[in-house]
Every structure is written in C-alpha cells, then in structure tokens.
Motif scaffolding. Structure first.
Motif, PDB file in Angstrom:
ATOM      1  N   ALA A  76      12.524  38.875  97.635  1.00  0.00           N
ATOM      2  CA  ALA A  76      11.372  38.671  98.508  1.00  0.00           C
ATOM      3  C   ALA A  76      10.657  37.398  98.067  1.00  0.00           C
ATOM      4  O   ALA A  76      10.788  36.985  96.912  1.00  0.00           O
ATOM      5  N   PRO A  77       9.874  36.763  98.963  1.00  0.00           N
ATOM      6  CA  PRO A  77       9.181  35.532  98.586  1.00  0.00           C
ATOM      7  C   PRO A  77       8.232  35.742  97.399  1.00  0.00           C
ATOM      8  O   PRO A  77       7.363  36.611  97.426  1.00  0.00           O
ATOM      9  N   VAL A  78       8.437  34.947  96.360  1.00  0.00           N
ATOM     10  CA  VAL A  78       7.577  34.972  95.170  1.00  0.00           C
ATOM     11  C   VAL A  78       7.204  33.522  94.869  1.00  0.00           C
ATOM     12  O   VAL A  78       8.082  32.707  94.575  1.00  0.00           O
ATOM     13  N   ASP A  79       5.913  33.204  94.973  1.00  0.00           N
ATOM     14  CA  ASP A  79       5.520  31.826  94.690  1.00  0.00           C
ATOM     15  C   ASP A  79       5.312  31.640  93.185  1.00  0.00           C
ATOM     16  O   ASP A  79       5.380  32.592  92.401  1.00  0.00           O
ATOM     17  N   LEU A  80       5.040  30.389  92.790  1.00  0.00           N
ATOM     18  CA  LEU A  80       4.957  30.081  91.360  1.00  0.00           C
ATOM     19  C   LEU A  80       3.785  30.788  90.695  1.00  0.00           C
ATOM     20  O   LEU A  80       3.879  31.205  89.534  1.00  0.00           O
ATOM     21  N   THR A  81       2.684  30.943  91.427  1.00  0.00           N
ATOM     22  CA  THR A  81       1.535  31.655  90.872  1.00  0.00           C
ATOM     23  C   THR A  81       1.892  33.111  90.562  1.00  0.00           C
ATOM     24  O   THR A  81       1.564  33.636  89.492  1.00  0.00           O
ATOM     25  N   GLU A  82       2.568  33.754  91.496  1.00  0.00           N
ATOM     26  CA  GLU A  82       2.990  35.134  91.281  1.00  0.00           C
ATOM     27  C   GLU A  82       4.010  35.227  90.150  1.00  0.00           C
ATOM     28  O   GLU A  82       3.969  36.173  89.340  1.00  0.00           O
ATOM     29  N   ALA A  83       4.905  34.253  90.075  1.00  0.00           N
ATOM     30  CA  ALA A  83       5.920  34.259  89.020  1.00  0.00           C
ATOM     31  C   ALA A  83       5.285  34.095  87.646  1.00  0.00           C
ATOM     32  O   ALA A  83       5.677  34.752  86.680  1.00  0.00           O
ATOM     33  N   ARG A  84       4.274  33.216  87.552  1.00  0.00           N
ATOM     34  CA  ARG A  84       3.574  33.055  86.268  1.00  0.00           C
ATOM     35  C   ARG A  84       2.872  34.354  85.873  1.00  0.00           C
ATOM     36  O   ARG A  84       2.870  34.739  84.700  1.00  0.00           O
TER      37      ARG A  84
END
Length: 321
Positions: A76-84
C-alpha cells in the motif's frame, strides 16, 4: 493456559538470558572485566562516537527510504514520513527483541493501511532474503582475499563454502518461487503459500534496487567495524573485517540470546584475534564488542524517540474519526 504450556513459555523466555549469561561469563573468563574496562577508558571515544552517530543516521535514512519504496511497491502507499515513523518505532521495540520490532511494523501496516498480516509478512521476508545474499557475498569476498595476506587464514575455506551455499540456496529459492516451471506438486504448494506473495511478484528491477540499497547498508557495518575498532587501538586487515563482520551480524541475529548479547562478543574474540591475522589485545576486542551494541541501542533509541512525534501524527491521521 495449562501448567506444562506455561512452563514451556517461561522456559522460552528465560533460556536466551541463560545463554547470554553463560557466553558473557565465558568472555570474561578469557578477559577480566578490569582489563576490558581499562581498554575502554583508553579508547578514542570521540572517534568511536562519531563513527557510530554517522552510521546510525545513514542506516536510518537508507532503511526508511527502502521501507517507503518496498511497501508502496508490494502492499500500500507509504510515504517517507510514514516510513520514518515505522522505522523509528521499530528501533525502540528492537531493544526488547529483534522479532518484536519486525512484527510491530507488520501490525502497523495492518492498522494504518489495512495490509493483511500475511502480505506484510511476505514483504518483510523478501526484504530479509536479500540480506542473506549480501551478507554471505561480503563474507565470501573477505574469505577469498584474506588467505593472500595472512598465513593460516585458509581455515576459513570451509566457512566460505557455507557462505556460498547460502547464496546459492537463496537465489535458487527466489528463482523457483518466481518461475512457473517446473510444476511438481510440492513446488506448486511451495509457491502458493501466502507468505511467498512478494517473492512471486518481484521483478528484476525490484531485486536490483534492494541489492543496491542493502549492500550500502551492510557495507556501512563493515566500515563501522573497521574504523570503530581502530578507535580502541585495534588495527585489523580490511579483508578480515570484510569476512568476519557479516558472520558477527548473523550470529548476533540468532534468537538464542537477547540482542546478540554474548554471541557477538564471543564471535569477535574468535575472528579478530591472532588466529586470522588480527590483534593480540583481547581486552580491546571485548571493550569494542560491548561498546558497539550499547552505542547502537542508545543511538537507535534516540532516533526512535525523535520520530515518535511523526509516529503519533501518522497514527492520528490514519485513525478513524
């Protein structure tokens, strides 16, 4: 919970600590605590702290970027903020147990992105399979180069065979899972297991990206061991560090002691001593061996705490109103 099962659960929880205590006791029978402490006090702690801080931030940046790309690609879409936020949270939880940190990432993907648990597990397993190829590859390279510099290092030839076997088996497994042929019943069953979904879907480009990113990630470990040991007055041949660091990492990841306590230090004593052209200062090895995981845990916890705000923001944004 019945009594026998309860006893088994308690034994599983206590056994790793028994192993850790036994290994730490062994290490300090080889090197008295006073000598290790003296070696630690004599170390260039400024250099060591600088090496560790740089590496921890670089590791976090690499893995956060890979998490954002990997989960977006397969789940699912995971942006860099969420990944951090995900990686920061897992840094805090891996201080309890390495597997707890990985499980927490999978659970968060389920909660925030509705990713089925088995699909998230599949992606993490694919990610980890690449780790095995890279670690075994670095170890093989080091074991090939070392005998040309150090007499007696031919003893590592058997270990090199095992490292090559890990690479071959991992690659063969990925090829079998990705292919549609042969069609033996047991192979069809193996391919259809849900935790192999990511292995069935990856393309050559996906594998190339992971291999490149994780190669940089693990090579940083090798550089940390090479320059970090120098902060403790240890000068090791680079091929020895190249060969031994992946083994120390793998040993530390075994679920037989908490956070690799005792296992990593015993492995360092074995590989970084004079047997393979290393140092005769076992006190310095032990000092580095215990300083490294302590600095790693503290540094990762600081990163995790720093990103708790992002984790809370992501959680608030994804919570139902």
């Amino acid at each position: 919970m019945d009594a026998p099962r309860g006893l088994r659960e308690r034994a599983k929880a206590i056994l790793p600590w028994i192993v850790a205590v036994g290994l730490v006791y062994y290490v300090f029978t080889r090197v008295p605590i006073a000598q290790a402490w003296e070696a630690a006090q004599a170390a260039n702690l400024g250099l060591f702290a600088g090496v560790m801080a740089t590496a921890i931030l670089a590791w976090f940046a690499i893995e956060s970027t890979l998490y954002a790309w990997l989960f977006t690609r397969f789940n699912a879409p995971v942006d860099l903020t969420e990944a951090r936020a995900l990686r920061g949270m897992s840094y805090l939880l891996t201080t309890i147990n390495w597997n707890v940190g990985k499980a927490a990432v999978i659970l968060r993907l389920k909660q925030t992105k509705d990713v089925p648990l088995l699909e998230g597990t599949s992606t993490v397993m694919f990610y980890q399979s690449v780790d095995g190829i890279i670690l075994a590859g670095f170890a093989t390279a080091g074991m090939t180069l070392l005998p040309t510099l150090v007499d007696g290092a031919e003893d590592l030839s058997e270990a090199r065979s095992w490292a090559l076997l890990v690479i071959v088996l991992t690659v063969v497994n990925l090829v079998i899972l990705r292919a549609s042929w042969p069609t033996f019943r047991w192979l069809r069953w193996w391919r259809e297991i849900r935790v192999h979904q990511a292995h069935r879907r990856f393309a050559a480009r996906d594998l190339a990206i992971l291999l490149a990113g994780k190669s940089v990630y693990h090579f940083l470990y090798i550089l940390v061991f090479y320059f970090g040991t120098r902060a403790f007055g240890i000068e090791l041949p680079f091929p020895l560090v190249l060969a031994a660091t992946p083994i120390v990492q793998a040993v530390g990841g075994l679920p037989i002691s908490p956070a690799g306590l005792g296992t990593q230090q015993a492995a360092m004593l074995y590989f970084f001593g004079t047997r393979f052209g290393g140092t005769d200062s076992e006190a310095a090895i032990v000092a580095f061996g215990f300083s490294f995981p302590v600095a790693l845990i503290l540094g990762r916890c600081l990163v995790g705490v720093f990103y708790l705000k992002e984790f809370a923001a992501v959680r608030s944004k994804t919570s139902p109103t």
